[in-house]
Design a protein around this motif. Structure first.
Motif, PDB file in Angstrom:
ATOM      1  N   GLY A   1       0.947  -1.239  -0.390  1.00 13.19           N
ATOM      2  CA  GLY A   1      -0.115   0.117   0.143  1.00 13.19           C
ATOM      3  C   GLY A   1       0.777   0.815  -0.227  1.00 13.19           C
ATOM      4  O   GLY A   1       1.694   1.182   0.327  1.00 13.19           O
TER       5      GLY A   1
ATOM      6  N   ILE B   1      -1.561   7.071   2.750  1.00 10.59           N
ATOM      7  CA  ILE B   1      -3.293   7.162   3.786  1.00 10.59           C
ATOM      8  C   ILE B   1      -2.541   7.192   5.180  1.00 10.59           C
ATOM      9  O   ILE B   1      -3.750   8.099   5.354  1.00 10.59           O
ATOM     10  N   ASP B   2      -1.593   6.936   5.011  1.00 10.32           N
ATOM     11  CA  ASP B   2      -1.298   6.261   6.716  1.00 10.32           C
ATOM     12  C   ASP B   2      -0.937   7.755   6.718  1.00 10.32           C
ATOM     13  O   ASP B   2      -1.728   8.103   8.197  1.00 10.32           O
TER      14      ASP B   2
ATOM     15  N   ALA C   1      -9.107   8.781  -1.668  1.00 10.97           N
ATOM     16  CA  ALA C   1      -9.598   8.513  -0.064  1.00 10.97           C
ATOM     17  C   ALA C   1     -10.612   8.849   0.670  1.00 10.97           C
ATOM     18  O   ALA C   1     -11.300   9.246   1.731  1.00 10.97           O
TER      19      ALA C   1
ATOM     20  N   LYS D   1     -13.474   0.838  -4.398  1.00 10.34           N
ATOM     21  CA  LYS D   1     -12.401   0.987  -3.532  1.00 10.34           C
ATOM     22  C   LYS D   1     -11.291   1.462  -3.814  1.00 10.34           C
ATOM     23  O   LYS D   1     -10.210   1.949  -5.151  1.00 10.34           O
ATOM     24  N   ASN D   2     -10.515   2.461  -2.567  1.00 11.50           N
ATOM     25  CA  ASN D   2      -9.467   3.307  -3.350  1.00 11.50           C
ATOM     26  C   ASN D   2      -8.617   2.094  -3.239  1.00 11.50           C
ATOM     27  O   ASN D   2      -8.204   1.518  -2.377  1.00 11.50           O
TER      28      ASN D   2
ATOM     29  N   GLY E   1      -4.186   1.624  -0.526  1.00 11.99           N
ATOM     30  CA  GLY E   1      -3.757   1.097   0.813  1.00 11.99           C
ATOM     31  C   GLY E   1      -4.685   1.636   1.888  1.00 11.99           C
ATOM     32  O   GLY E   1      -6.072   1.909   1.812  1.00 11.99           O
ATOM     33  N   ASP E   2      -4.598   0.956   3.789  1.00  8.48           N
ATOM     34  CA  ASP E   2      -5.654   0.981   4.826  1.00  8.48           C
ATOM     35  C   ASP E   2      -5.101   1.585   5.805  1.00  8.48           C
ATOM     36  O   ASP E   2      -5.710   1.441   6.465  1.00  8.48           O
ATOM     37  N   GLY E   3      -4.101   2.262   5.555  1.00  7.52           N
ATOM     38  CA  GLY E   3      -4.231   3.433   7.167  1.00  7.52           C
ATOM     39  C   GLY E   3      -1.900   2.400   7.399  1.00  7.52           C
ATOM     40  O   GLY E   3      -2.538   2.992   8.263  1.00  7.52           O
ATOM     41  N   LYS E   4      -1.958   1.286   7.198  1.00  8.46           N
ATOM     42  CA  LYS E   4      -1.526   0.844   7.814  1.00  8.46           C
ATOM     43  C   LYS E   4      -0.467   0.208   7.089  1.00  8.46           C
ATOM     44  O   LYS E   4       0.266  -0.518   7.658  1.00  8.46           O
ATOM     45  N   THR E   5       0.141   1.202   6.126  1.00 12.40           N
ATOM     46  CA  THR E   5       1.292   0.598   5.320  1.00 12.40           C
ATOM     47  C   THR E   5       2.652   0.432   5.973  1.00 12.40           C
ATOM     48  O   THR E   5       3.598  -0.312   5.517  1.00 12.40           O
TER      49      THR E   5
END
Length: 371
Positions: free
Chosen positions: A173, A177-178, A295, A349-350, A353-357
Motif C-alpha cells: 500500500g 494514506i497513513d 481516500a 475501493k481506493n 491502501g488501508d492506512g497500515k503501510t
C-alpha cells in the motif's frame, strides 16, 4: 542485543508526507535505532510538514543555499550523505519515490554496499521524459534497491518485468494514506482567509500544477479554468501556486484577477488536506494527490499525458485528461452537471491502501534482517 539501525533520507515535501509515518513507526520500535537525514531539497516546505508531525531530523544538509543546479544537488547530497553513512554505518537506507534526493541517497548507500529500501517502488510511465527527471530517477534507484516496497500489484508487475526477484518485492500500500488518516484526525487552526474560502457557498475546484514536462502547455490548462469560471457562476478555483518562478510567471500572465480565482501561496499539509476535503473535484498534475483524493472521495482530473498511477484510472478514481483545454473543459462540465458521473469516481475501493503501510514496511525490514 544490538539494535537494527535504519536511516531514512528525504528532502522534499511529498517525501516528508509519505515517509514521516514510517519514521514515526521506526522511532517507536524498541528494537530499532532510527536515523533521519533531511537533505533540505525543499527545506521550507518540508519543514512545515516536519513541524506538523513533530519530527526533528538528526542531520539537516541544507543543500539549496546557493540555488544549485540539478547536477549540483545530486553531487552535494552524494558527497555529504556519504560522510554521514561512514559515521552512522546504518544496516539499511530508506529512500522514497523519485527525487534527486532519492537517486543520490540510493547511490550513496550502494557505494557503501549498504542495502537500500525503496518506498513507493515500481511506479512507471515507461516514457523517459515523462515525468522528467522522475521517471529515470526511479528506474535507476530500482537497480540499487534490495527491498522494493510497492504500493500496488501493478507496481509489482512493473518490477517483475524488469527482472526484479519476486521475493524482493513487497506489496504494502501507500504511506500517503497513513499520513492522511493521521493529519485528518488533528484539530488545528485554519487561517482565516482559507476558512472564508472553504466555508463560502461556491463549489470548489482545487488546482495544482508544477510538472516540468507541462511547463510549455500550462497556459492550455489555465484557458480551461478561465472558461469554466465564465460559464459557471457557482464555482471557485483554489490554486496554491508552486514556488517554481517559471510556473508563477505563466500563472501571472494567464489567469486574470477574479474574486472567484484564489491564487495562494503553498499551503501546509494540514490546511491543504482540509481544502481537499472541501473541494468538489481536483485538477492536478501531482502524483501524491492522485493517491490522496480517492481516500477523501474526491474525483481527480489528471492534467498529464500519462500517469504512473494507472490503478486509479482503472478503478475509476482518476480521469486522465492531459493538458488539452477542450478535454479539461468537457470532463469538468460532466463533473459539475452530472451527479451520477460525479459519484461514479468514488464508488470503487481506493487502490492505494488501508492506512497500515508503515507497519507493514517496518515488519518486512525486521524480518529481512532476522532471517
Amino acid at each position: 542485543m544490538k539494535k537494527l539501525k535504519v536511516m531514512s533520507v528525504i528532502g522534499t515535501r511529498p517525501e516528508g508526507i509519505k515517509m514521516i509515518p514510517i519514521i514515526k513507526t521506526l522511532q517507536n520500535d524498541p528494537m530499532i535505532e532510527s536515523v533521519f537525514v533531511n537533505t533540505g531539497q525543499h527545506k521550507d516546505q518540508l519543514d512545515q510538514v516536519l513541524n506538523l508531525f513533530s519530527i526533528i531530523p538528526d542531520y539537516d544538509l541544507e543543500i539549496m543555499k546557493n540555488k544549485p543546479s540539478l547536477e549540483q544537488i545530486i553531487a552535494t547530497i552524494l558527497i555529504e550523505l556519504s560522510k554521514i553513512l561512514d559515521k552512522e554505518k546504518p544496516d539499511i537506507v530508506l529512500v522514497h519515490g523519485d527525487t534527486a534526493t532519492t537517486l543520490a541517497g540510493a547511490q550513496a548507500a550502494f557505494f557503501r554496499q549498504i542495502p537500500v529500501g525503496h518506498v513507493e517502488a515500481g511506479l512507471r510511465t515507461f516514457e523517459k521524459y515523462s515525468p522528467f527527471p522522475e521517471e529515470m530517477n526511479r528506474q535507476v534507484v530500482g537497480k540499487y534497491t534490495t527491498l522494493h516496497f510497492a504500493a500496488t500489484e501493478t507496481n509489482k508487475l512493473n518490477l517483475l518485468a524488469e527482472m526484479v526477484k519476486e521475493d524482493e518485492i513487497f506489496v504494502v500500500g501507500n504511506t500517503v494514506i497513513d499520513a492522511l488518516i493521521d493529519v485528518s484526525s488533528k484539530q488545528l487552526e485554519i487561517p482565516a482567509h482559507i476558512r472564508s474560502i472553504i466555508d463560502n457557498p461556491y463549489r470548489t475546484i482545487l488546482l495544482t500544477t508544477h510538472r516540468r514536462e507541462n511547463l510549455d502547455e500550462l497556459n492550455d490548462v489555465y484557458k480551461a479554468v478561465n472558461h469554466l469560471i465564465k460559464e459557471y457562476n457557482d464555482i471557485q478555483i483554489v490554486f496554491p501556486i508552486h514556488r517554481n518562478p517559471v510556473v508563477r510567471n505563466i500563472v501571472s500572465s494567464s489567469l486574470p484577477k477574479n474574486p472567484r480565482i484564489h491564487l495562494l501561496e503553498p499551503l501546509d499539509y494540514y490546511v491543504f488536506s482540509q481544502v481537499m476535503k472541501h473541494s468538489h473535484f481536483i485538477i492536478t498534475d501531482s502524483g501524491g494527490i492522485q493517491e490522496e483524493a480517492p481516500a477523501l472521495k474526491k474525483p481527480v482530473l489528471v492534467a498529464r499525458k500519462s500517469t504512473e498511477r494507472i490503478e486509479g484510472v482503472e478503478a475509476g478514481t482518476l480521469k486522465l485528461v492531459g493538458t488539452n483545454t477542450e478535454a479539461i473543459i468537457k470532463e469538468s462540465q460532466k463533473l459539475l452537471d452530472d451527479s451520477g458521473y460525479y459519484h461514479s469516481f468514488f464508488q470503487n475501493k481506493n487502490p492505494y491502501g488501508d492506512g497500515k503501510t508503515s507497519e507493514k514496511i517496518v515488519s518486512v525490514i525486521k524480518n529481512y534482517f532476522s532471517s
